[in-house]
Design a protein around this motif. Structure first.
Motif, PDB file in Angstrom:
ATOM      1  N   PRO A 103       0.781  -1.238   0.000  1.00 20.57           N
ATOM      2  CA  PRO A 103       0.000   0.000   0.000  1.00 20.57           C
ATOM      3  C   PRO A 103       0.816   1.294   0.000  1.00 20.57           C
ATOM      4  N   TYR A 104       2.128   1.234   0.201  1.00 24.34           N
ATOM      5  CA  TYR A 104       2.901   2.464   0.318  1.00 24.34           C
ATOM      6  C   TYR A 104       3.400   2.969  -1.033  1.00 24.34           C
ATOM      7  N   LYS A 105       3.989   2.094  -1.816  1.00 26.18           N
ATOM      8  CA  LYS A 105       4.461   2.508  -3.141  1.00 26.18           C
ATOM      9  C   LYS A 105       3.613   1.922  -4.264  1.00 26.18           C
ATOM     10  N   GLY A 106       2.787   0.938  -3.943  1.00 24.99           N
ATOM     11  CA  GLY A 106       1.934   0.320  -4.957  1.00 24.99           C
ATOM     12  C   GLY A 106       2.654  -0.720  -5.794  1.00 24.99           C
ATOM     13  N   LYS A 107       3.835  -1.153  -5.339  1.00 28.83           N
ATOM     14  CA  LYS A 107       4.596  -2.145  -6.093  1.00 28.83           C
ATOM     15  C   LYS A 107       4.029  -3.540  -5.867  1.00 28.83           C
ATOM     16  N   GLY A 108       4.198  -4.395  -6.858  1.00 29.88           N
ATOM     17  CA  GLY A 108       3.760  -5.779  -6.722  1.00 29.88           C
ATOM     18  C   GLY A 108       3.038  -6.253  -7.968  1.00 29.88           C
ATOM     19  N   ILE A 109       2.430  -7.417  -7.866  1.00 28.81           N
ATOM     20  CA  ILE A 109       1.667  -7.983  -8.979  1.00 28.81           C
ATOM     21  C   ILE A 109       0.193  -7.744  -8.691  1.00 28.81           C
ATOM     22  N   LYS A 110      -0.480  -7.072  -9.620  1.00 29.97           N
ATOM     23  CA  LYS A 110      -1.900  -6.777  -9.423  1.00 29.97           C
ATOM     24  C   LYS A 110      -2.666  -7.082 -10.700  1.00 29.97           C
ATOM     25  N   PHE A 111      -3.974  -7.209 -10.557  1.00 26.41           N
ATOM     26  CA  PHE A 111      -4.824  -7.393 -11.725  1.00 26.41           C
ATOM     27  C   PHE A 111      -4.924  -6.069 -12.474  1.00 26.41           C
ATOM     28  N   VAL A 112      -5.068  -6.130 -13.787  1.00 33.34           N
ATOM     29  CA  VAL A 112      -5.235  -4.914 -14.575  1.00 33.34           C
ATOM     30  C   VAL A 112      -6.569  -4.283 -14.184  1.00 33.34           C
ATOM     31  N   GLY A 113      -6.537  -3.012 -13.844  1.00 29.10           N
ATOM     32  CA  GLY A 113      -7.747  -2.307 -13.432  1.00 29.10           C
ATOM     33  C   GLY A 113      -7.990  -2.339 -11.938  1.00 29.10           C
ATOM     34  N   GLU A 114      -7.195  -3.090 -11.198  1.00 29.29           N
ATOM     35  CA  GLU A 114      -7.371  -3.177  -9.745  1.00 29.29           C
ATOM     36  C   GLU A 114      -6.827  -1.909  -9.091  1.00 29.29           C
ATOM     37  N   GLU A 115      -7.587  -1.364  -8.167  1.00 31.63           N
ATOM     38  CA  GLU A 115      -7.159  -0.179  -7.432  1.00 31.63           C
ATOM     39  C   GLU A 115      -6.531  -0.622  -6.115  1.00 31.63           C
ATOM     40  N   ILE A 116      -5.327  -0.179  -5.866  1.00 30.97           N
ATOM     41  CA  ILE A 116      -4.646  -0.490  -4.612  1.00 30.97           C
ATOM     42  C   ILE A 116      -4.852   0.689  -3.665  1.00 30.97           C
ATOM     43  N   ARG A 117      -5.400   0.413  -2.484  1.00 30.30           N
ATOM     44  CA  ARG A 117      -5.594   1.480  -1.500  1.00 30.30           C
ATOM     45  C   ARG A 117      -4.234   1.899  -0.976  1.00 30.30           C
ATOM     46  N   ARG A 118      -3.933   3.165  -1.137  1.00 26.85           N
ATOM     47  CA  ARG A 118      -2.614   3.669  -0.780  1.00 26.85           C
ATOM     48  C   ARG A 118      -2.634   4.283   0.613  1.00 26.85           C
ATOM     49  N   LYS A 119      -1.498   4.158   1.297  1.00 26.56           N
ATOM     50  CA  LYS A 119      -1.322   4.777   2.606  1.00 26.56           C
ATOM     51  C   LYS A 119      -0.297   5.897   2.471  1.00 26.56           C
ATOM     52  N   SER A 120      -0.392   6.876   3.344  1.00 26.73           N
ATOM     53  CA  SER A 120       0.498   8.031   3.230  1.00 26.73           C
ATOM     54  C   SER A 120       1.884   7.748   3.788  1.00 26.73           C
ATOM     55  N   GLY A 121       2.027   6.779   4.647  1.00 25.86           N
ATOM     56  CA  GLY A 121       3.334   6.501   5.241  1.00 25.86           C
ATOM     57  C   GLY A 121       3.558   7.376   6.454  1.00 25.86           C
ATOM     58  N   LYS A 122       4.819   7.535   6.812  1.00 23.57           N
ATOM     59  CA  LYS A 122       5.132   8.353   7.984  1.00 23.57           C
ATOM     60  C   LYS A 122       4.802   9.806   7.696  1.00 23.57           C
ATOM     61  N   SER A 123       4.172  10.448   8.651  1.00 24.82           N
ATOM     62  CA  SER A 123       3.880  11.868   8.458  1.00 24.82           C
ATOM     63  C   SER A 123       5.129  12.667   8.799  1.00 24.82           C
ATOM     64  N   ALA A 124       5.253  13.827   8.189  1.00 27.13           N
ATOM     65  CA  ALA A 124       6.426  14.678   8.417  1.00 27.13           C
ATOM     66  C   ALA A 124       6.451  15.140   9.868  1.00 27.13           C
ATOM     67  N   GLY A 125       7.608  15.596  10.331  1.00 28.25           N
ATOM     68  CA  GLY A 125       7.770  16.012  11.730  1.00 28.25           C
ATOM     69  C   GLY A 125       6.718  17.017  12.152  1.00 28.25           C
ATOM     70  N   LYS A 126       6.210  16.843  13.353  1.00 27.10           N
ATOM     71  CA  LYS A 126       5.103  17.695  13.807  1.00 27.10           C
ATOM     72  C   LYS A 126       5.607  18.911  14.524  1.00 27.10           C
TER      73      LYS A 126
END
Length: 183
Positions: free
Chosen positions: A160-183
């Motif tokens: 979910p972070y970079k979207g890398k991997g094997i996926k079906f054509v047309g499949e939407e991968i739910r992405r996550k933002s990862g670590k948030s910048a310093g607060k």
């Protein structure tokens, strides 16, 4: 009645269905499939239409009714039209090639992954410049095709972070933002 189980299955031209001793055999231009049916479920073929009936409204019978109707319908569609799935390799350096039924996957591990596919599945690979490599799988057996796709996908699941991997054509991968910048 089961909503799915009570629906009739229309057999298209060019497809022959034989029912003998709780075994349904479907032959068509794309291949031949065989399915054993539970003895409690009654399968009848009349005028090119398959009907399934169950003896009681027992919970188990209701479940089997819909199940076998779906399985037989998938067989009829598979033998007449066939099924096709496309997998996309997303990631830098991910490559795929095939030699006959042997699939060679290069997925960023220290070694290549070789997967021998059954003869019932036709495989084709496409690698175009500036596009993600594709694996195109075709078969008359929907269950086998899905199983092989899941096996190939399990070698490098989409993350979910970079979207890398094997996926079906047309499949939407739910992405996550990862670590948030310093607060």
């Amino acid at each position: 009645m089961s909503r799915i189980g009570k629906l009739p299955i229309h057999v298209p031209a060019g497809v022959t269905v034989t029912i003998k001793d709780n075994v349904v055999t479907v032959k068509g231009p794309k291949g031949e499939l065989v399915q054993e049916v539970n003895p409690d479920i009654n399968v009848t073929l009349e005028d090119g239409v398959i009907h399934l009936t169950r003896p009681t409204d027992d919970k188990n019978h209701r479940a089997l009714h819909g199940l076998y109707r779906s399985l037989i319908n998938n067989m009829v569609v598979g033998c007449s039209e066939g099924y096709k799935k496309e997998l996309e390799l997303v990631g830098v350096g991910y490559r795929v090639s095939n030699t006959g039924q042997l699939l060679d996957l290069s997925l960023g591990y220290t070694h290549n992954i070789y997967l021998q596919l059954p003869k019932e599945v036709k495989v084709e690979t496409k690698s175009e410049r500036n596009k993600n490599p594709l694996i195109i799988l075709e078969s008359a057996d929907k269950q086998l095709l899905g199983q092989i796709c899941a096996k190939i996908r399990s070698f490098r699941m989409p993350e979910p972070y970079k979207g890398k991997g094997i996926k079906f054509v047309g499949e939407e991968i739910r992405r996550k933002s990862g670590k948030s910048a310093g607060k």
